[in-house]
Motif scaffolding. Structure first.
Motif, PDB file in Angstrom:
ATOM      1  N   LYS A  51      18.783  60.466  39.262  1.00 13.67           N
ATOM      2  CA  LYS A  51      19.973  60.998  39.926  1.00 13.67           C
ATOM      3  C   LYS A  51      20.896  59.879  40.394  1.00 13.67           C
ATOM      4  CE  LYS A  51      18.307  63.736  43.069  1.00 13.67           C
ATOM      5  NZ  LYS A  51      18.402  64.639  44.241  1.00 13.67           N
ATOM      6  N   LEU A  52      20.303  58.755  40.822  1.00 12.62           N
ATOM      7  CA  LEU A  52      21.082  57.659  41.417  1.00 12.62           C
ATOM      8  C   LEU A  52      21.814  56.821  40.382  1.00 12.62           C
ATOM      9  CD1 LEU A  52      18.802  56.302  44.259  1.00 12.62           C
ATOM     10  CD2 LEU A  52      21.251  56.742  44.457  1.00 12.62           C
ATOM     11  N   ALA A  53      21.222  56.696  39.196  1.00 11.67           N
ATOM     12  CA  ALA A  53      21.746  55.748  38.203  1.00 11.67           C
ATOM     13  C   ALA A  53      23.254  55.896  37.945  1.00 11.67           C
ATOM     14  CB  ALA A  53      20.956  55.877  36.911  1.00 11.67           C
ATOM     15  N   PRO A  54      23.795  57.117  37.757  1.00  9.45           N
ATOM     16  CA  PRO A  54      25.231  57.197  37.448  1.00  9.45           C
ATOM     17  C   PRO A  54      26.134  57.220  38.683  1.00  9.45           C
ATOM     18  CG  PRO A  54      24.190  59.342  37.136  1.00  9.45           C
ATOM     19  CD  PRO A  54      23.161  58.431  37.709  1.00  9.45           C
ATOM     20  N   GLY A  56      26.933  55.020  41.257  1.00 11.59           N
ATOM     21  CA  GLY A  56      27.771  53.920  41.729  1.00 11.59           C
ATOM     22  C   GLY A  56      27.540  53.634  43.201  1.00 11.59           C
TER      23      GLY A  56
ATOM     24  N   TYR B  65      26.020  45.038  44.784  1.00 15.21           N
ATOM     25  CA  TYR B  65      25.423  46.213  44.145  1.00 15.21           C
ATOM     26  C   TYR B  65      25.868  46.313  42.689  1.00 15.21           C
ATOM     27  CZ  TYR B  65      23.687  50.959  43.533  1.00 15.21           C
ATOM     28  OH  TYR B  65      22.996  52.057  43.086  1.00 15.21           O
ATOM     29  N   GLY B 138      23.380  60.849  30.855  1.00 25.16           N
ATOM     30  CA  GLY B 138      24.253  59.711  31.093  1.00 25.16           C
ATOM     31  C   GLY B 138      23.782  58.778  32.180  1.00 25.16           C
ATOM     32  N   SER B 139      22.478  58.868  32.552  1.00 26.98           N
ATOM     33  CA  SER B 139      21.933  57.966  33.574  1.00 26.98           C
ATOM     34  C   SER B 139      21.635  56.595  32.987  1.00 26.98           C
ATOM     35  CB  SER B 139      20.663  58.555  34.182  1.00 26.98           C
ATOM     36  OG  SER B 139      20.963  59.753  34.842  1.00 26.98           O
TER      37      SER B 139
END
Lengths: 135, 140
Positions: A51-54, A56, B65, B138-139
């Motif tokens: 869930k976090l990857a896209p 930003g 980050y 799209g991850s």
């Protein structure tokens, strides 16, 4: 090992007080209890990573503000390094026998695990308690 | 105790007998799962440090980050993350196998061989599923 009775002591008597000496059970139980906790925390962690990857930066900060996200993430880091320290301790004890190297390795393992856990948990808390946008 | 070193008077000790070691053992699957449990555990040690690095980068601000996520998103980063996903699912499944053994069950050679295959298959399938989801959403 000194003393006139040295030659009469049984191998068991000489081994007593060395090695794990009464805290082996704590190690065993701690390893298993943290394993059960990590079973759930890691499944949640993999799911959260997807869930976090896209998201930003802004999205990740906002995500971490939810108590139901910050608590398991802090727990994953803390319990994970507790478990890792116990596991790598056994690996060192199994393969490193030179006393200085072994003690140094065990000490380094403890420092790395507690240090990384502190760094990780405090970073999570800093972001989690930051005012959005100021972090 | 018949032989005694002339200079010191200490008995000459024969080297202690050793149990059979890796070189003389036929490879079998339960041995491979045991070794892999250690290897993946050490891999996850590094994985934990990468996770802490992510948290530190997030706490350090948007630039740090972006740099860190950029590293993770590079080809090498993705390769490492793929390997770590394998480590997570293998160590997790084999850990459950160990917990079952701790309850005194599953020690029959046939059962242990079968659970070894199950653990390996689960790790591969779960990793592929997770990365398929990542690619589809799209991850990754």
């Amino acid at each position: 090992m000194a003393g006139p009775q040295q030659g009469y002591r049984t191998p068991l008597s000489r081994a007593r007080g060395l090695g794990a000496s009464h805290h082996g059970v704590g190690h065993f139980i701690g390893q298993r209890a943290s394993a059960v906790a990590l079973l759930f925390l890691l499944l949640w962690g993999v799911w959260s990573a997807l869930k976090l990857a896209p998201l930003g930066y802004e999205g990740a900060v906002a995500w971490l503000h939810a108590p139901l996200h910050m608590a398991p993430l802090a727990l994953l880091i803390a319990v994970g390094f507790y478990h890792a320290r116990l596991g790598v301790q056994v690996v060192i004890e199994d393969y490193v026998h030179q006393p200085l190297l072994k003690t140094g390795g065990l000490l380094l393992n403890t420092f790395v695990c507690y240090g990384a856990a502190a760094l990780g948990v405090l970073s999570v808390l800093k972001v989690a308690f930051s005012v959005t946008g100021v972090a | 105790m018949a032989e005694v070193k002339a200079e010191t008077g200490a008995p000459v000790l024969r080297p202690r007998p050793l149990s059979p070691h890796l070189q003389v053992w036929r490879w079998h699957i339960t041995m491979a799962t045991s070794i892999l449990h250690r290897v993946t555990g050490c891999g996850l040690y590094v994985g934990g440090l990468i996770l802490v690095g992510w948290a530190v980068a997030l706490a350090s601000g948007p630039d740090a980050y972006a740099t860190y996520v950029g590293l993770l998103g590079s080809l090498l980063g993705k390769l490492v993350l793929f390997g770590l996903t394998l480590c997570v699912f293998y160590h997790m499944a084999n850990g459950v196998r160990h917990l079952v053994w701790d309850m005194g069950k599953g020690f029959l050679p046939k059962t242990a061989d079968f659970s070894a295959v199950v653990v390996m298959a689960f790790a591969v399938v779960a990793t592929i599923v997770v990365w398929a989801i990542a690619l589809l959403t799209g991850s990754a």
